[in-house]
Design an enzyme around this catalytic site. Structure first.
Site, PDB file in Angstrom:
ATOM      1  N   GLU A   1      22.568 -14.299 -11.781  1.00  0.00           N
ATOM      2  CA  GLU A   1      21.494 -14.161 -10.806  1.00  0.00           C
ATOM      3  C   GLU A   1      21.779 -12.927  -9.959  1.00  0.00           C
ATOM      4  OE1 GLU A   1      20.171 -18.560  -9.554  1.00  0.00           O
ATOM      5  OE2 GLU A   1      22.257 -18.112  -9.105  1.00  0.00           O
TER       6      GLU A   1
ATOM      7  N   ASP B   1      26.659 -17.483 -11.071  1.00  0.00           N
ATOM      8  CA  ASP B   1      25.787 -17.962 -10.013  1.00  0.00           C
ATOM      9  C   ASP B   1      25.752 -16.940  -8.881  1.00  0.00           C
ATOM     10  OD1 ASP B   1      24.298 -20.281  -8.782  1.00  0.00           O
ATOM     11  OD2 ASP B   1      25.901 -20.063  -7.307  1.00  0.00           O
TER      12      ASP B   1
END
Length: 994
Positions: A611, A573
């Site tokens: 990400e 993340d």
């Protein structure tokens, strides 16, 4: 500082609000009655420009939050703040502070102040109450330049030399209160601030020995518990025999080397619980705090993470039968990966074919458990018992080729009560309300913060499975059941990906029960602004992997999950907030895992992706070289490619929702908002051609060096074209490209199509748009990534951020009976500002909602596309050079037929020619994929590269679907045309001649 504010004639009152970054420094209002004077402006040449006005002097004193209409008496105003830490002790002998070394009056004097019990204070004369004070000499500028290489955000600060007497006392000084002050040449106090000590801790007090509970301690030969707490003045261990209740036995821990505290423990403490009682100086409260905290290296927990459990992960009671012997399905190369992203609770919570006690649990993935039996050790998938609806759907996808199951966070997180009896539930029948009602979301929000649902991006203990997904959150059930889930998925043919969130923690400070790292070493594990405040660009409490011990925690934790839980991949993340050096160390650590010594774990097959957005305080390498898109080429780290998403759908997460793209009708089927927001038909056509180039770049693996024949007529490499102000393509290897359009974040793919497509489109046409999106993902070079349920046209009723929207808005119907659209207006907390247009769409749910036949057709075509992908190695090229020479695009340039992509994959002529011509496909000489995104039939000419008599045929997997549009796609070998129905993706093949 001076601000000049123009005042209207006759103004009688002025208000001021002063900010420093996001911090409100001072505010107030004052009557304009006194101290006014006429002010004349002069231009640069010294000429009167004729503008004059009334000026009011207003003094704002930040520390007092008061406003004065004339200069106040500043003698009692503190010259600085004990609540900020604007100076930085970056190495044993150097402090950096953004203060001028001298002013008009001459050189300034800098001092370091210390108090062991935190009794320093500041008045108008400067820092008071110090037990020890040292003068800090200004160093030559090169000293700061060297330090700024490690701390780029401190470039331009003044370097101050710490005297040797203070250096010799570092281990003592970091345990107390430290302030730095500056005085002018006359001795007047100018400023004072606290000291950030992360750098000097890294330079002097790191530790590489075992942490947490560790049997067979190398130093003592016994069992020991070790905590790294270099700033603590005292640490005690509180031992409990049970997960809750009872009185603690209190044991004094012993300070050791490298900032550690250790306690030897007896053997019979195994399976019991403990916490620490830590005393240290807290920069957030500017005083000493004594806190109770769990172990950041916990490997077992009581429910809700209130106590750390001492566990032995090699004990048979923590693992299912056959755990150590079993291995994950083999993986030849990373471009063979395809990913299905799924939330553990979403998978089974509303699946009525799953026994009630197992819904929302790890064990819902285990076929034997669903049948009411014990866990099976068989690797023979043909012997599996009857599957739930969810497992049956996963089995169909896996049989088609999908091979990696990405699970949203499964570490211990804060935002769900782990004991089922403490979880609140919605009691109303939400299906009884209208499709555009506010009642559903009101009922969900009433229990949202105490129900059983949350995405889980709220980490507390990184190294322990989440307890709410276990049948018993106390003790080792969570460990055993997580392992059983992984083993069951491996037996079913899946490799397992864990979603990890090392960019932030849920809490910090001394008060929250969810604060762990920051209670133990306050201010160290979190990234901080230059003035000392914790950065929160990720959402909250950003972590700082540029610090040695934070990086160590992350590297060891990932390795722990791979080794002890046999996790096959990790999705990071907000990976861009981690340093690239950290990711490199993770890769090296995983690569060291081998089947021979690590019970079947092949570390080199473990895939890392995330990400790679570049924003916040780390943007532009401000804190070091971070794992952002522009830094990843050649690292073998996968990154989500937003260019494919934005090119296909149009706009982006922060653009108006009606923005259209290649698939959703831009120019060719404009919606009612197209002209106001995307310009004239000519403007729309030009944008469509640009976005089509974006999609072509993505389908070629997002490679920097791939040559693109662009809509402007030029041919340039992907890195020479701009998108979002950055290079369009940024990858160095195909495996670094994660091709996605939808994911758990933002609206589902179907919901975005509903928003963007013209309201004149039928549910059939919206279905075809969704299939086109799935085709673009599945047939791209790199790693395809699909959000669970997108292949069933899943809707969250337009919810843009369903992280806390309960089971109702997040449910998946694996039978394809309903897709969730029209479940009511989505929760007001994240969507209320858009209810006006959302309500209009949801009110038409009966017209917009797809039929069951359309949902099932979508997944059938998706599964056929997967089989197409795995029918040829040309869709999964691993070498950059092979992509450049074997992937070709036709219908390009300024005169292209808009809305159509023609991609050709060409095999090397024979296997022995691979070194020169690329990869050899033993079945097909070439494959031609045509993506007709237009709302009408298109006939495209054969690519000139196709020889006469090429005898192109529709791929047999697509022909077998039985879909009318796919079956209508024809390759006319005589007229050399490819006829493709509206909004249809097809693949034509030229079989290898025998």
């Amino acid at each position: 500082m001076v601000w000049e504010l123009p005042l209207k004639p006759g103004a009688s009152r002025v208000g001021a609000l002063v900010h420093k970054g996001e911090q409100k420094a001072a505010t107030g209002e004052v009557d304009i009655q006194t101290q006014t004077h006429t002010h004349t402006q002069w231009d640069a040449a010294g000429n009167n420009n004729g503008i004059s006005g009334v000026v009011q002097e207003v003094w704002l004193v930040g520390s007092e939050h008061r406003t004065f209409d004339s200069k106040p008496d500043l003698s009692n105003v503190p010259a600085g703040s004990v609540n900020k830490q604007g100076a930085h002790w970056v190495s044993r002998g150097l402090v950096l502070w953004r203060q001028a070394a001298e002013d008009a009056g001459g050189p300034r004097t800098f001092r370091l102040h210390f108090h062991s019990r935190g009794y320093l204070w500041i008045n108008g004369a400067g820092v008071q109450g110090a037990e020890a004070t040292w003068e800090l000499k200004v160093a030559a500028p090169p000293a700061a330049a060297t330090a700024a290489k490690r701390f780029p955000h401190l470039f331009g600060t003044t370097p101050l030399v710490v005297p040797q007497e203070a250096v010799d006392r570092i281990s003592e000084l970091v345990c107390g209160q430290l302030l730095v002050s500056v005085h002018d040449a006359s001795g007047e106090a100018l400023d004072a601030t606290g000291l950030q000590i992360q750098g000097v801790l890294d330079d002097t007090l790191t530790y590489d020995g075992p942490l947490g509970d560790h049997p067979n301690d190398p130093a003592t030969g016994g069992n020991a518990i070790t905590l790294w707490a270099p700033t603590a003045t005292d640490v005690k261990l509180l031992h409990y025999r049970a997960p809750r209740g009872g009185n603690a036995e209190v044991f004094q821990m012993t300070r050791g080397s490298g900032g550690t505290w250790t306690l030897l423990r007896p053997d019979d403490w195994l399976w019991s619980y403990y916490t620490y009682r830590v005393t240290n100086f807290c920069p957030w409260t500017a005083r000493f705090e004594t806190v109770e905290v769990t172990d950041p290296y916990s490997r077992g927990l009581a429910a809700d993470g209130v106590r750390t459990q001492i566990v032995d992960l090699s004990d048979p009671s923590t693992m299912p039968a056959g755990w150590l012997e079993h291995e994950a399905p083999p993986l030849a190369q990373w471009t063979d990966i395809s990913v299905y992203e799924l939330h553990v609770r979403d998978f089974s919570m509303t699946d009525e074919t799953v026994p009630g006690p197992l819904r929302g649990k790890y064990l819902a993935f285990c076929p034997d458990r669903l049948a009411g039996g014990s866990q099976s050790t068989s690797q023979d998938r043909s012997t599996l018992p009857r599957l739930s609806a969810g497992l049956a759907h996963l089995a169909a996808l896996q049989s088609a080729g999908l091979n990696h199951l990405h699970l949203l966070p499964t570490y211990d997180f804060a935002t769900v009560p782990e004991r089922a009896e403490e979880q609140l539930r919605v009691k109303e029948d939400l299906s009884a309300f209208p499709p555009d009602s506010t009642a559903q979301q009101a009922a969900v929000l009433a229990v949202a913060d105490s129900d059983g649902f949350n995405w889980g991006y709220d980490p507390v203990h990184y190294g322990v499975p989440e307890g709410s997904y276990a049948t018993d959150p106390d003790g080792i059930a969570r460990t055993r059941e997580f392992r059983e889930m992984v083993q069951a998925l491996h037996v079913q043919g899946w490799r397992v990906v864990q979603d990890v969130v090392y960019n932030h923690t849920f809490a910090s400070g001394p008060s929250s029960r969810y604060s762990v790292l920051d209670k133990i070493v306050p201010g160290y594990y979190h990234r901080r602004h230059e003035d000392g405040a914790i950065c929160d660009s990720t959402c909250c409490n950003n972590t700082a992997t540029e610090h040695v011990m934070c990086e160590r925690l992350v590297v060891e934790d990932i390795t722990h999950w791979a080794k002890n839980y046999k996790v096959d991949g990790f999705r990071f993340d907000i990976m861009g907030h981690l340093m690239l050096s950290t990711m490199s160390k993770i890769r090296s650590s995983l690569d060291s895992l081998t089947p021979e010594k690590d019970h079947g774990v092949r570390g080199r097959s473990i895939y890392l992706y995330g990400e790679a957005w570049d924003f916040g305080e780390v943007a532009g390498n401000q804190r070091g070289r971070n794992a952002a898109q522009m830094n990843l080429a050649g690292t073998r780290l996968g990154a989500f490619n937003d260019r494919l998403r934005d090119g296909a759908l149009g706009g982006g997460p922060f653009a108006p929702p009606q923005f259209q793209g290649l698939v959703t009708g831009l120019h060719l089927a404009p919606n009612s908002a197209a002209q106001p927001i995307q310009g004239s038909p000519g403007d729309q056509r030009a944008e469509l051609l640009v976005l089509t180039d974006w999609v072509r770049s993505a389908m070629a693996g997002n490679l920097r060096v791939y040559p693109l024949h662009l809509c402007d007529g030029t041919t340039r490499s992907g890195e020479e074209v701009l998108a979002h102000g950055l290079p369009l393509s940024y990858g160095g290897l195909p495996c670094e490209h994660v091709a996605f359009i939808g994911c758990h974040d933002n609206k589902t793919m179907f919901d975005q199509i509903v928003e963007k497509a013209s309201m004149h489109e039928s549910s059939e046409e919206r279905t075809r748009m969704a299939v086109l999106c799935l085709a673009l993902i599945t047939l791209s070079q790199g790693v395809p990534f699909v959000h669970a349920g997108d292949d069933l046209l899943r809707s969250k009723s337009l919810d843009r951020d369903s992280y806390n929207s309960g089971d109702w808005f997040n449910r998946i119907d694996w039978t394809g009976t309903t897709n969730g659209f029209g479940s009511g207006l989505p929760v007001a907390t994240k969507n209320g500002g858009a209810w006006s247009y959302m309500g209009a769409l949801l009110a038409q749910a009966d017209r917009i909602r797809p039929s069951s036949e359309q949902m099932l057709l979508t997944t059938r075509i998706f599964q056929a596309l997967l089989r197409v992908r795995y029918s040829s190695p040309l869709f999964r090229l691993a070498a950059t050079a092979d992509v450049v020479r074997q992937v070709l695009f036709h219908n390009t340039g300024p005169n292209q037929n808009p809305g159509v992509i023609v991609m050709e994959l060409v095999s090397a002529p024979y296997e022995e020619a691979e070194a020169v011509h690329g990869l050899y496909d033993p079945v097909y000489e070439r494959l031609i994929a045509v993506f007709n995104c237009a709302p009408y039939i298109n006939e495209m000419p054969y690519p000139a590269t196709v020889p006469q008599g090429g005898n192109l045929k529709l791929h047999p997997e697509l022909a077998a679907v039985g879909d009318s549009r796919l079956s209508a796609a024809v390759a006319d070998d005589i007229n050399r045309t490819l006829r493709v129905p509206a909004r249809t993706a097809v693949v034509f093949v030229q079989h290898r001649r025998r």
